[in-house]
Design an enzyme around this catalytic site. Structure first.
Site, PDB file in Angstrom:
ATOM      1  N   HIS A 156      -9.029   4.820   0.586  1.00 21.79           N
ATOM      2  CA  HIS A 156      -7.567   4.679   0.562  1.00 21.79           C
ATOM      3  C   HIS A 156      -7.164   3.240   0.868  1.00 21.79           C
ATOM      4  O   HIS A 156      -6.386   2.619   0.125  1.00 21.79           O
ATOM      5  CB  HIS A 156      -6.983   5.646   1.599  1.00 21.79           C
ATOM      6  CG  HIS A 156      -5.511   5.540   1.837  1.00 21.79           C
ATOM      7  ND1 HIS A 156      -4.657   6.602   1.640  1.00 21.79           N
ATOM      8  CD2 HIS A 156      -4.721   4.523   2.285  1.00 21.79           C
ATOM      9  CE1 HIS A 156      -3.417   6.241   1.939  1.00 21.79           C
ATOM     10  NE2 HIS A 156      -3.447   4.977   2.343  1.00 21.79           N
ATOM     11  N   GLU A 157      -7.689   2.708   1.966  1.00 17.83           N
ATOM     12  CA  GLU A 157      -7.285   1.372   2.384  1.00 17.83           C
ATOM     13  C   GLU A 157      -7.792   0.304   1.421  1.00 17.83           C
ATOM     14  O   GLU A 157      -7.083  -0.666   1.134  1.00 17.83           O
ATOM     15  CB  GLU A 157      -7.774   1.092   3.805  1.00 17.83           C
ATOM     16  CG  GLU A 157      -7.185   2.007   4.870  1.00 17.83           C
ATOM     17  CD  GLU A 157      -5.666   1.994   4.895  1.00 17.83           C
ATOM     18  OE1 GLU A 157      -5.064   0.941   4.581  1.00 17.83           O
ATOM     19  OE2 GLU A 157      -5.075   3.031   5.212  1.00 17.83           O
ATOM     20  N   HIS A 163      -5.569  -0.480  -1.539  1.00 20.16           N
ATOM     21  CA  HIS A 163      -4.301  -1.164  -1.316  1.00 20.16           C
ATOM     22  C   HIS A 163      -4.334  -2.643  -1.669  1.00 20.16           C
ATOM     23  O   HIS A 163      -3.290  -3.225  -1.996  1.00 20.16           O
ATOM     24  CB  HIS A 163      -3.881  -1.047   0.152  1.00 20.16           C
ATOM     25  CG  HIS A 163      -3.175   0.218   0.509  1.00 20.16           C
ATOM     26  ND1 HIS A 163      -2.192   0.781  -0.265  1.00 20.16           N
ATOM     27  CD2 HIS A 163      -3.303   1.019   1.604  1.00 20.16           C
ATOM     28  CE1 HIS A 163      -1.737   1.876   0.324  1.00 20.16           C
ATOM     29  NE2 HIS A 163      -2.400   2.045   1.453  1.00 20.16           N
ATOM     30  N   ASP A 197       1.842   3.417  -0.696  1.00 16.60           N
ATOM     31  CA  ASP A 197       1.904   4.734  -0.064  1.00 16.60           C
ATOM     32  C   ASP A 197       3.176   5.414  -0.551  1.00 16.60           C
ATOM     33  O   ASP A 197       4.223   5.359   0.092  1.00 16.60           O
ATOM     34  CB  ASP A 197       1.888   4.601   1.462  1.00 16.60           C
ATOM     35  CG  ASP A 197       0.540   4.108   1.971  1.00 16.60           C
ATOM     36  OD1 ASP A 197      -0.486   4.689   1.555  1.00 16.60           O
ATOM     37  OD2 ASP A 197       0.513   3.158   2.765  1.00 16.60           O
TER      38      ASP A 197
END
Length: 371
Positions: free
Chosen positions: A321-322, A325, A334
Site C-alpha cells: 500500500h505505502e 503511494h 487514499d
C-alpha cells in the site's frame, strides 16, 4: 518577497455532489440522502499576501445531526489529499502525508447539528506546492465514507451508493515568492526523529529494535512475494474475479494501468541497496504513512505492529500500500479505506479504484482468494 493576491474569483455557491463510490448496499441498511454542502474561500485580509490557508464552510441542511469522519474534511494541516489543485491548467500534486488508517471510531467523527454550519481553516500550502506564480484553481472533493446520521443511517445516494461532497472551484492568482515558505512542512503528521539507522538485508531501518527489524524483514519478504505474484497475474492478461473485485470492469487502458502500477511497485519493493528506509518512530494509531515525493521512506505506526504478517490489512499488504503511494512508483491516493469501500469503488468507479492504495493492497493480499 511576499506573495500578493492579485485577484480572487470565487465561483460562489454551495455544491453537494452525491457520487459513485459504494455500490449496492444491502436493502436492510437504512440510508439518508446527503444533506451536506461545502464552499471554500481564500483566507486573505484585503490586499494582504495570501497566507496559504483556505476557509472551508460545511453546512448541514437536514433536520437531524450528521456525523462525518474528520479526516475527510480540511481542517488545520492537511493529512489527506482533499483538493484538486491546478496551476495554469496543470495539476499540482499532493505532497502531504499519505496515511493508511484503521477503521474510524466514534472519536474520529465530527458532528454537525441540524441546520448547523461549521467554518474550518485548512493550511493548503503545506500539502500542495504553491510556490510558483500563476492562476490556481482549487476545489475540495472527497467521498463521505462512513458518514451517517445521529441514528446511524448511512449518508448515501438514492441508489445506496456512498455520497461524495465537493465545493465549487475557486480561482486564485498569486505571484511573488516566499510568503508561503513558513507554512510548508507543517503537517500534524510529524516526521519522527531519525534515531539510529541500520542496514539489514539491504533495507535501511531507522529507530527500530532488533525485534522490529526481524518482524519487518519477514514482512518485506512477504510483500515481495505479493508484488511478484500480482505482477505475474497481470502480465498473463488474466481477468478473473481477483481483478474485477478490486479494479472493476475490464478495459484495455485500465488493465494496462494496473499492470504498469504493479510492475513499478514490484521493482521498487525489490530494491536491496538501502534505498528502502523504514522508520519505526511513529506512535500514531495509523498503520503507516509516507510522503509521496520522498521515496522510499515508510513510517510504520501502532496498527502495523498489531496486524498479521499476511492476509487482509496485513504488514506485508501495508508495505505494498505505502510503496504504491510514491510519485515515481504508482502515485496512488487514499480514496477510500477498507475492503468494503474498495470493492464498492471498483464496481462504481474503476478509474478511482486504480488510484486507490487500498485497492492495490487488497489485490496483492488476495484474501479471500479470487481467480
Amino acid at each position: 518577497m511576499s506573495r500578493k493576491v492579485k485577484s480572487t474569483a470565487l465561483l460562489a455557491g454551495l455544491v453537494a455532489l452525491t457520487g459513485a463510490a459504494v455500490a449496492g448496499r444491502p436493502a436492510a441498511v437504512a440510508t439518508f440522502t446527503n444533506p451536506l454542502s461545502a464552499s471554500v474561500i481564500a483566507d486573505t485580509n484585503g490586499a494582504a499576501a495570501f497566507s496559504g490557508s483556505l476557509q472551508f464552510k460545511l453546512s448541514n441542511s437536514a433536520n437531524r445531526a450528521v456525523k462525518v469522519v474528520s479526516w475527510q474534511l480540511p481542517n488545520g494541516a492537511l493529512e489527506s489529499d482533499l483538493f484538486d489543485v491546478f496551476r495554469n491548467g496543470e495539476r499540482v500534486e499532493y505532497i502531504g502525508a499519505q496515511i493508511k488508517r484503521a477503521a474510524p471510531t466514534e472519536a474520529d467523527y465530527i458532528t454537525l447539528r441540524a441546520g448547523e454550519t461549521k467554518v474550518l481553516s485548512a493550511n493548503i500550502a503545506a500539502a500542495y506546492d504553491l510556490s510558483r506564480p500563476g492562476l490556481y484553481n482549487i476545489q475540495y472533493k472527497a467521498y463521505l465514507q462512513g458518514a451517517k446520521t445521529d441514528d446511524n443511517r448511512l449518508i448515501a445516494t438514492r441508489d445506496g451508493r456512498m455520497a461524495s461532497l465537493a465545493s465549487a472551484p475557486m480561482s486564485l492568482w498569486v505571484d511573488g515568492a516566499g510568503a508561503l515558505d513558513s507554512l510548508r512542512g507543517n503537517s500534524t503528521t510529524a516526521k519522527p526523529s531519525t534515531g539510529t539507522s541500520t542496514v539489514v538485508g539491504g533495507i535501511s531501518y531507522v529507530g527500530c529494535s532488533s525485534t522490529q527489524i526481524g518482524t519487518l524483514g519477514t514482512a518485506i519478504a512477504s510483500a515481495r512475494s505479493y508484488t511478484e505474484n500480482s505482477k505475474g497475474y497481470l502480465n498473463l492478461g488474466t481477468v478473473g474475479t481477483r481483478y474485477t473485485k478490486w479494479f472493476g470492469a475490464y478495459s484495455s487502458t485500465r488493465y494496462g494501468t494496473a499492470r504498469s502500477h504493479f510492475t513499478s511497485i514490484d521493482t521498487a519493493m525489490d530494491q536491496s541497496g538501502g534505498q528502502i528506509k523504514i522508520n519505526c518512530g511513529c506512535k500514531q494509531s495509523y498503520y503507516a504513512y509516507v510522503y509521496p515525493n520522498q521515496p522510499y521512506q515508510i513510517w510504520v505506526c501502532s496498527a502495523f505492529w498489531a496486524a498479521p504478517n499476511t492476509g487482509t490489512d496485513s504488514k506485508a499488504g501495508t508495505l505494498v500500500h505505502e510503496m504504491s503511494h510514491f510519485d515515481i512508483v504508482a502515485n496512488t491516493d487514499d480514496v477510500v479505506y477498507g475492503q468494503s469501500g474498495a470493492a464498492s469503488l471498483a464496481l462504481s468507479n474503476p478509474t478511482d479504484a486504480l488510484r486507490n492504495a487500498d485497492s492495490h493492497e487488497y489485490f496483492a493480499e488476495n484474501t479471500p482468494a479470487g481467480n
